[in-house]
Design an enzyme around this catalytic site. Structure first.
Site, PDB file in Angstrom:
ATOM      1  N   PRO A  45      13.883   8.050  -2.192  1.00 18.90           N
ATOM      2  CA  PRO A  45      13.977   7.584  -3.575  1.00 18.90           C
ATOM      3  C   PRO A  45      12.644   7.723  -4.305  1.00 18.90           C
ATOM      4  O   PRO A  45      11.586   7.539  -3.709  1.00 18.90           O
ATOM      5  CB  PRO A  45      14.330   6.105  -3.437  1.00 18.90           C
ATOM      6  CG  PRO A  45      14.795   5.927  -2.055  1.00 18.90           C
ATOM      7  CD  PRO A  45      14.199   6.998  -1.224  1.00 18.90           C
TER       8      PRO A  45
ATOM      9  N   THR B  72      15.853  13.449  -9.799  1.00 23.16           N
ATOM     10  CA  THR B  72      16.486  13.412 -11.109  1.00 23.16           C
ATOM     11  C   THR B  72      15.605  14.129 -12.135  1.00 23.16           C
ATOM     12  O   THR B  72      16.088  14.907 -12.955  1.00 23.16           O
ATOM     13  CB  THR B  72      16.712  11.952 -11.535  1.00 23.16           C
ATOM     14  OG1 THR B  72      17.394  11.276 -10.482  1.00 23.16           O
ATOM     15  CG2 THR B  72      17.535  11.867 -12.799  1.00 23.16           C
TER      16      THR B  72
ATOM     17  N   HIS C  95      -8.555 -13.672  10.967  1.00 23.90           N
ATOM     18  CA  HIS C  95      -7.440 -12.771  11.222  1.00 23.90           C
ATOM     19  C   HIS C  95      -7.727 -11.381  10.627  1.00 23.90           C
ATOM     20  O   HIS C  95      -7.637 -10.370  11.313  1.00 23.90           O
ATOM     21  CB  HIS C  95      -6.158 -13.367  10.624  1.00 23.90           C
ATOM     22  CG  HIS C  95      -4.929 -12.537  10.819  1.00 23.90           C
ATOM     23  ND1 HIS C  95      -3.918 -12.893  11.675  1.00 23.90           N
ATOM     24  CD2 HIS C  95      -4.547 -11.362  10.259  1.00 23.90           C
ATOM     25  CE1 HIS C  95      -2.971 -11.977  11.636  1.00 23.90           C
ATOM     26  NE2 HIS C  95      -3.324 -11.031  10.770  1.00 23.90           N
ATOM     27  N   GLU C  96      -8.127 -11.373   9.358  1.00 25.45           N
ATOM     28  CA  GLU C  96      -8.345 -10.082   8.693  1.00 25.45           C
ATOM     29  C   GLU C  96      -9.548  -9.348   9.280  1.00 25.45           C
ATOM     30  O   GLU C  96      -9.498  -8.139   9.483  1.00 25.45           O
ATOM     31  CB  GLU C  96      -8.530 -10.279   7.178  1.00 25.45           C
ATOM     32  CG  GLU C  96      -7.290 -10.795   6.455  1.00 25.45           C
ATOM     33  CD  GLU C  96      -6.043  -9.964   6.707  1.00 25.45           C
ATOM     34  OE1 GLU C  96      -6.169  -8.735   6.926  1.00 25.45           O
ATOM     35  OE2 GLU C  96      -4.940 -10.542   6.719  1.00 25.45           O
TER      36      GLU C  96
ATOM     37  N   HIS D 260      -8.594  -7.571  12.420  1.00 24.16           N
ATOM     38  CA  HIS D 260      -8.022  -6.236  12.191  1.00 24.16           C
ATOM     39  C   HIS D 260      -9.131  -5.215  11.935  1.00 24.16           C
ATOM     40  O   HIS D 260      -9.173  -4.147  12.545  1.00 24.16           O
ATOM     41  CB  HIS D 260      -7.118  -6.245  10.947  1.00 24.16           C
ATOM     42  CG  HIS D 260      -5.785  -6.897  11.144  1.00 24.16           C
ATOM     43  ND1 HIS D 260      -4.923  -6.534  12.145  1.00 24.16           N
ATOM     44  CD2 HIS D 260      -5.146  -7.868  10.434  1.00 24.16           C
ATOM     45  CE1 HIS D 260      -3.813  -7.264  12.050  1.00 24.16           C
ATOM     46  NE2 HIS D 260      -3.932  -8.092  11.021  1.00 24.16           N
TER      47      HIS D 260
END
Ligand code: ADP
Ligand code: MG
Ligand code: ZN
Length: 610
Positions: free
Chosen positions: A206, A211, A425-426, A429
């Site tokens: 999509p 279109t 936490h971040e 990562h």
């Protein structure tokens, strides 16, 4: 019959009502006024009065005689009419004015109205009532138009779009250029004896511009463009869909050369053999479509374009040569494509000169054309919000994040302790990512919550776009995703719900590695799952036996655990940096990749010094 209360009764009802009331009044009330001041006398009295010369005027009626007396004009006398042959003589002799009454007759016009017009009017009114109540019962008043309905077709002399409005998609444009050329000069092909494809199917996820491409073809070829969506064929009444298809093709042939574009064709083009759930109406429509596609003469210049993001569910008959035999892929744009789309959609905006579209494109990996159009618009809105004359780089970058993660929730209340956990936490990562080879560099880390529900996130941007991912890279990704939860555990010895999204992604990747990418030694290159709709999220279905399915779970589990252990090891090894970075992020709320790397490397030098 249900009475219909129509709010606006037509004027004729009031007119008729008035006429009826007048008639009734005429028949009942007027005679009452007539009979006022009437005095009945016997015939003898009447004769005496005549002889005495008291009578003024006499009116002889059918059954009675009425007269007035001299000097008393107000009173009318009445008497029964007796067979009296000398009456006329008597009256004549007494010198009385007399008249004989002509039996009263209604005027011929009134008679005509009463006996002919009124009944017909009444019938018409009753008929209308019945008609209306039937219409209401059958819903929406459409019932009576049944069968007359024309396919709702959107005809544009020129669609207004050109190929230059479509950025990237070079392969698709090349394939469609051929169709444009055919519509321009069909004779060239006819002379050669070549048959051109009757139709082409645009497939892709999509928002990739299917279109848009179809409309650009119409714009380039300068021919009418009939556009209808597949779902519009599927009607409440059986047989209507087929009628619409017939109608559409009839109109198209009259307007040839032209393009017929059926958007979202999967709504009617589904495979017909789905057993239990057969849908008569859809099948009839599809059959009609197949027939029409065979029936028309393509040399006239009618080209069918269709678009779908679920090509795998289409009926095979639709795709055979002579129908939608060409498949034109519209894939998600690569970095160059994204940059071009960004430029196309920034053309109408007032943009600062130093905006670097390449950088913006780099941080939008996986975005579709529609997403990018959205980003450009969002950036412009942000520029207006900050009362700027022109859109700048920060507007674009913030717009990217808005599209990826939702709007900032600036007024969300999050306690300091929770913020601390989110920071760790971040950084978990980011640190794990930075300490591994083959993983994308960190671009930005933030703990400002977003409307998507994300409490913070780490944005990684690949230096270059990849089409292939190695086993190592995938495993590193798993490790990076595990970094958040691992940091929580290493620092707080407790874990939170904050990792749910990570867990979802980890499982998905690990599962794919085992079941679809052949990256597991136990199974080797065995397909254990198939992807059913690659363009729409890619749901998978298991094809393995129950015994293997259980083993798949074991292998996936091993992989996930290995990645987590690795992440935990990296973090415990660099726990000082984890602390320092997390505190910095907590203070700053948002830090860039550069700031992150600066702290990370400076720290390293320090540890070497000590
Ligand atoms: P779909 O593939 O779902 O039919 P659309 O053609 O409706 O997607 O695309 C939606 C919008 O996204 C377009 O109107 C256009 O603004 C933008 N867009 C998508 N792809 C492109 C592209 N390649 N170039 C420019 N704009 C694009
Ligand atoms: Mg579309
Ligand atoms: Zn996380």
């Amino acid at each position: 019959m249900k009475e219909v209360k129509s709010p606006k009764k037509p004027l004729i009802y009031y007119a008729l009502l008035a006429v009826l009331i007048l008639l009734v009044l005429n028949a009942l009330i007027v005679p009452i006024f007539d009979k006022q001041q009437v005095k009945e006398v016997d015939y003898g009295k009447f004769l005496t009065m005549v002889e005495d010369g008291q009578v003024n005027e006499v009116e002889i009626k059918e059954t009675q005689i009425s007269f007035t007396a001299k000097g008393d004009e107000k009173t009318t006398y009445e008497t029964g009419r007796v067979e009296d042959s000398e009456l006329v003589d008597r009256l004549y002799n007494a010198d009385v004015k007399f008249t004989q009454d002509i039996p009263k007759e209604n005027s011929p016009l009134l008679n005509f109205f009463l006996f002919w017009i009124l009944p017909i009017l009444i019938f018409i009114i009753i008929g209308q009532f019945i008609f209306r109540s039937m219409q209401k019962k059958m819903g929406g008043g459409n019932a009576m138009k049944f069968g007359k309905s024309k396919a709702k077709v959107y005809v544009e002399a020129e669609s207004g779009k050109r190929f230059s409005d479509v950025a990237g998609q070079d392969e698709a444009k090349a394939a469609l250029t051929e169709i444009v050329d055919f519509l321009h000069s069909p004779d060239k092909y006819k002379e050669m004896g070549a048959k051109l494809p009757k139709g082409a199917l645009l497939v892709g996820p999509p928002g990739t511009g299917k279109t848009l491409l179809a409309r650009a073809v119409a714009g380039e070829a300068k021919v009418p463009f009939f556009s209808i969506s597949g779902s519009e064929f599927v009607e409440m009444f059986v047989g209507m869909g087929a009628a619409r298809v017939r109608d559409l093709f009839k109109q198209a042939q009259e307007k040839a050369p032209c393009i017929v574009f059926i958007d979202e064709i999967d709504a009617i083009g589904k495979k017909r053999d789905n057993g239990m759930q057969s849908n008569d109406e859809r099948e009839q429509t599809l059959n009609q479509l197949l027939t029409e596609m065979d029936g028309f003469d393509s040399s006239k210049g009618v080209v069918i374009l269709a678009a779908t993001n679920r090509p795998e569910i289409l009926d095979k008959a639709l795709l055979r040569p002579g129908r939608l035999d060409r498949r034109i892929p519209a894939e998600l744009p690569d970095i160059r494509g994204r940059e071009e789309i960004l430029k196309v959609h920034s053309k109408g905006l007032k943009v600062e000169e130093d905006v670097n579209f390449h950088t913006i494109a780099r941080s939008t990996a996986g975005a579709s054309g529609a997403d990018i159009a959205n980003i450009a618009n969002e950036a412009a809105i942000r520029a207006v919000k900050f009362d700027r004359k022109k859109v700048n780089q920060s507007d674009y970058m913030e717009a990217v994040e808005t599209i990826i993660a939702g709007y900032q929730r600036t007024n969300a209340v999050i306690s300091t302790r929770e913020k601390l956990i989110i920071s760790y936490h971040e950084i978990g990562h980011a640190l794990v990512a930075a300490k591994q080879k083959h993983s994308a560099p960190v671009e930005k880390i933030t703990i400002i919550p977003r409307t998507s529900g994300a409490l913070g996130y780490t944005m990684q941007v690949d230096e270059e776009e990849k089409v292939l991912l190695s086993k190592e890279e995938l495993f590193n990704k798993l490790t990076t995703l595990s970094g958040g939860r691992a940091a929580e555990e290493v620092i707080f010895q407790s874990i939170t719900t904050g990792a749910s999204n990570d867990i979802e992604q980890i499982t998905k990747i690990a599962r794919s590695m085992v079941t679809r990418y052949g990256m597991n030694d136990t199974f080797g290159m065995m397909a254990l799952e198939t992807q059913s709709n690659p363009y729409l999220g890619g749901d998978t279905s298991l094809t393995a036996s129950a015994e293997f399915a259980a083993k798949v779970d074991v292998e996936v589990n091993k992989l996930v655990k290995a990645a987590y252990d690795k992440a935990e090891n990296i973090l415990t090894e660099h726990i000082d940096k984890l602390h320092e970075l997390a505190k910095f992020l907590l203070e700053e709320e948002t830090i860039t990749g550069e700031e992150f790397m600066k702290i990370l490397t400076s720290k390293e030098i320090k540890t070497f010094e000590s």
